[in-house]
Design a protein around this motif. Structure first.
Motif, PDB file in Angstrom:
ATOM      1  N   LEU A  56      51.577  72.788 108.990  1.00  0.00           N
ATOM      2  CA  LEU A  56      52.730  71.950 108.663  1.00  0.00           C
ATOM      3  C   LEU A  56      52.862  71.825 107.152  1.00  0.00           C
ATOM      4  O   LEU A  56      51.861  71.708 106.444  1.00  0.00           O
ATOM      5  CB  LEU A  56      52.555  70.555 109.267  1.00  0.00           C
ATOM      6  CG  LEU A  56      52.290  70.464 110.765  1.00  0.00           C
ATOM      7  CD1 LEU A  56      52.010  69.034 111.161  1.00  0.00           C
ATOM      8  CD2 LEU A  56      53.460  71.023 111.547  1.00  0.00           C
ATOM      9  N   ASN A  57      54.089  71.825 106.676  1.00  0.00           N
ATOM     10  CA  ASN A  57      54.373  71.600 105.257  1.00  0.00           C
ATOM     11  C   ASN A  57      55.072  70.259 105.084  1.00  0.00           C
ATOM     12  O   ASN A  57      56.068  70.151 104.387  1.00  0.00           O
ATOM     13  CB  ASN A  57      55.247  72.724 104.696  1.00  0.00           C
ATOM     14  CG  ASN A  57      54.512  74.024 104.597  1.00  0.00           C
ATOM     15  OD1 ASN A  57      53.326  74.039 104.306  1.00  0.00           O
ATOM     16  ND2 ASN A  57      55.198  75.123 104.857  1.00  0.00           N
ATOM     17  N   ALA A  58      54.539  69.238 105.700  1.00  0.00           N
ATOM     18  CA  ALA A  58      55.217  67.953 105.744  1.00  0.00           C
ATOM     19  C   ALA A  58      54.919  67.049 104.558  1.00  0.00           C
ATOM     20  O   ALA A  58      55.707  66.158 104.256  1.00  0.00           O
ATOM     21  CB  ALA A  58      54.840  67.224 107.043  1.00  0.00           C
ATOM     22  N   ILE A  59      53.781  67.275 103.885  1.00  0.00           N
ATOM     23  CA  ILE A  59      53.358  66.359 102.824  1.00  0.00           C
ATOM     24  C   ILE A  59      52.930  67.172 101.608  1.00  0.00           C
ATOM     25  O   ILE A  59      52.040  68.015 101.713  1.00  0.00           O
ATOM     26  CB  ILE A  59      52.189  65.468 103.307  1.00  0.00           C
ATOM     27  CG1 ILE A  59      52.600  64.685 104.560  1.00  0.00           C
ATOM     28  CG2 ILE A  59      51.736  64.525 102.209  1.00  0.00           C
ATOM     29  CD1 ILE A  59      51.466  63.960 105.231  1.00  0.00           C
ATOM     30  N   ARG A  84      44.214  68.542 111.320  1.00  0.00           N
ATOM     31  CA  ARG A  84      43.263  68.913 110.274  1.00  0.00           C
ATOM     32  C   ARG A  84      43.940  68.691 108.939  1.00  0.00           C
ATOM     33  O   ARG A  84      45.085  69.101 108.740  1.00  0.00           O
ATOM     34  CB  ARG A  84      42.857  70.373 110.438  1.00  0.00           C
ATOM     35  CG  ARG A  84      41.820  70.843 109.440  1.00  0.00           C
ATOM     36  CD  ARG A  84      41.429  72.287 109.718  1.00  0.00           C
ATOM     37  NE  ARG A  84      40.383  72.728 108.804  1.00  0.00           N
ATOM     38  CZ  ARG A  84      39.846  73.939 108.838  1.00  0.00           C
ATOM     39  NH1 ARG A  84      40.240  74.827 109.744  1.00  0.00           N
ATOM     40  NH2 ARG A  84      38.902  74.269 107.984  1.00  0.00           N
ATOM     41  N   VAL A  85      43.219  68.065 107.997  1.00  0.00           N
ATOM     42  CA  VAL A  85      43.813  67.640 106.730  1.00  0.00           C
ATOM     43  C   VAL A  85      42.917  68.051 105.563  1.00  0.00           C
ATOM     44  O   VAL A  85      41.704  67.820 105.606  1.00  0.00           O
ATOM     45  CB  VAL A  85      43.977  66.097 106.705  1.00  0.00           C
ATOM     46  CG1 VAL A  85      44.606  65.638 105.407  1.00  0.00           C
ATOM     47  CG2 VAL A  85      44.764  65.613 107.905  1.00  0.00           C
ATOM     48  N   SER A  90      50.035  61.897  93.675  1.00  0.00           N
ATOM     49  CA  SER A  90      50.728  61.765  94.960  1.00  0.00           C
ATOM     50  C   SER A  90      49.810  61.266  96.077  1.00  0.00           C
ATOM     51  O   SER A  90      50.218  61.230  97.232  1.00  0.00           O
ATOM     52  CB  SER A  90      51.340  63.113  95.364  1.00  0.00           C
ATOM     53  OG  SER A  90      50.317  64.061  95.573  1.00  0.00           O
ATOM     54  N   PHE A  91      48.594  60.855  95.738  1.00  0.00           N
ATOM     55  CA  PHE A  91      47.608  60.495  96.752  1.00  0.00           C
ATOM     56  C   PHE A  91      48.062  59.329  97.642  1.00  0.00           C
ATOM     57  O   PHE A  91      47.995  59.411  98.867  1.00  0.00           O
ATOM     58  CB  PHE A  91      46.265  60.165  96.097  1.00  0.00           C
ATOM     59  CG  PHE A  91      45.244  59.649  97.059  1.00  0.00           C
ATOM     60  CD1 PHE A  91      44.638  60.503  97.958  1.00  0.00           C
ATOM     61  CD2 PHE A  91      44.900  58.302  97.079  1.00  0.00           C
ATOM     62  CE1 PHE A  91      43.700  60.034  98.871  1.00  0.00           C
ATOM     63  CE2 PHE A  91      43.975  57.823  97.973  1.00  0.00           C
ATOM     64  CZ  PHE A  91      43.370  58.689  98.875  1.00  0.00           C
ATOM     65  N   ARG A  92      48.517  58.251  97.047  1.00  0.00           N
ATOM     66  CA  ARG A  92      48.877  57.075  97.851  1.00  0.00           C
ATOM     67  C   ARG A  92      50.104  57.340  98.717  1.00  0.00           C
ATOM     68  O   ARG A  92      50.115  57.000  99.899  1.00  0.00           O
ATOM     69  CB  ARG A  92      49.090  55.859  96.950  1.00  0.00           C
ATOM     70  CG  ARG A  92      47.811  55.401  96.297  1.00  0.00           C
ATOM     71  CD  ARG A  92      48.015  54.173  95.459  1.00  0.00           C
ATOM     72  NE  ARG A  92      46.787  53.828  94.742  1.00  0.00           N
ATOM     73  CZ  ARG A  92      46.631  52.709  94.075  1.00  0.00           C
ATOM     74  NH1 ARG A  92      47.608  51.821  94.005  1.00  0.00           N
ATOM     75  NH2 ARG A  92      45.492  52.479  93.446  1.00  0.00           N
ATOM     76  N   VAL A  93      51.128  57.937  98.139  1.00  0.00           N
ATOM     77  CA  VAL A  93      52.328  58.255  98.911  1.00  0.00           C
ATOM     78  C   VAL A  93      51.981  59.239 100.028  1.00  0.00           C
ATOM     79  O   VAL A  93      52.371  59.060 101.179  1.00  0.00           O
ATOM     80  CB  VAL A  93      53.444  58.825  97.999  1.00  0.00           C
ATOM     81  CG1 VAL A  93      54.593  59.383  98.819  1.00  0.00           C
ATOM     82  CG2 VAL A  93      53.937  57.754  97.042  1.00  0.00           C
ATOM     83  N   LEU A  97      50.848  60.683 105.650  1.00  0.00           N
ATOM     84  CA  LEU A  97      49.876  61.208 106.610  1.00  0.00           C
ATOM     85  C   LEU A  97      49.711  60.261 107.793  1.00  0.00           C
ATOM     86  O   LEU A  97      49.721  60.693 108.949  1.00  0.00           O
ATOM     87  CB  LEU A  97      48.537  61.449 105.925  1.00  0.00           C
ATOM     88  CG  LEU A  97      47.395  61.929 106.808  1.00  0.00           C
ATOM     89  CD1 LEU A  97      47.732  63.260 107.466  1.00  0.00           C
ATOM     90  CD2 LEU A  97      46.114  62.028 105.988  1.00  0.00           C
ATOM     91  N   ALA A  98      49.581  58.978 107.527  1.00  0.00           N
ATOM     92  CA  ALA A  98      49.454  57.996 108.609  1.00  0.00           C
ATOM     93  C   ALA A  98      50.698  58.014 109.498  1.00  0.00           C
ATOM     94  O   ALA A  98      50.593  57.970 110.732  1.00  0.00           O
ATOM     95  CB  ALA A  98      49.215  56.601 108.041  1.00  0.00           C
ATOM     96  N   GLY A  99      51.878  58.095 108.892  1.00  0.00           N
ATOM     97  CA  GLY A  99      53.120  58.151 109.663  1.00  0.00           C
ATOM     98  C   GLY A  99      53.226  59.410 110.501  1.00  0.00           C
ATOM     99  O   GLY A  99      53.636  59.368 111.667  1.00  0.00           O
TER     100      GLY A  99
END
Length: 153
Positions: A3-6, A21-22, A32-35, A40-42
């Protein structure tokens, strides 16, 4: 499926295994870590992820402020997920990272309703997490194909 979501995060999802898997791909910067963590949680919520592999070796050391932020803002989101198993991969020499994760888990222990494990290598972690699923070779090949072609990352 990759996935290219984040931005700055490599993701692989397998719906039949309810697996995500992350790995951090943002290099040494954590702008961009916090955003990305909230995204990722969403995403994990939308995908109804039950099994998660978090590869920690590519993530730079987190500041005390980022660790506090994770405890106050991100972990409460994670506790809403239908997680059953979470695996962290981290090399033994990443002592600071291990201590940071351990302290966050210790604080959150009363709220954790899923199994947490640690492995040194992602391959071994995936074997355990997927119970040696027949899908594992394809998942590994897909992940490795992207790593071997940096321009696709």
């Amino acid at each position: 499926m990759l996935l290219n979501a984040i931005p700055d995060v490599r993701l692989q999802h397998d719906a039949p295994l309810s697996l995500l898997r992350v790995a951090w791909t943002g290099g040494a910067g954590l702008q961009s870590f916090r955003v990305g963590s909230m995204q990722l949680a969403g995403l994990a919520q939308r995908l109804r992820v039950q099994n998660c592999l978090l590869e920690m070796d590519t993530l730079p050391d987190l500041s005390a402020y980022d660790q506090i932020w994770l405890g106050l803002h991100w972990l409460p989101e994670v506790f809403q997920l239908p997680l059953q198993q979470v695996v962290f991969t981290i090399k033994p020499e990443r002592v600071y990272h291990q201590a940071a994760i351990d302290s966050l888990l210790a604080l959150a222990r009363p709220f954790i309703r899923f199994d947490v494990q640690f492995f040194e290598q992602p391959r071994a972690a995936l074997r355990w997490l997927t119970h040696d699923s027949p899908q594992l070779p394809a998942l590994l090949a897909e992940w490795e194909a992207v790593i071997s072609q940096p321009e696709l990352q």
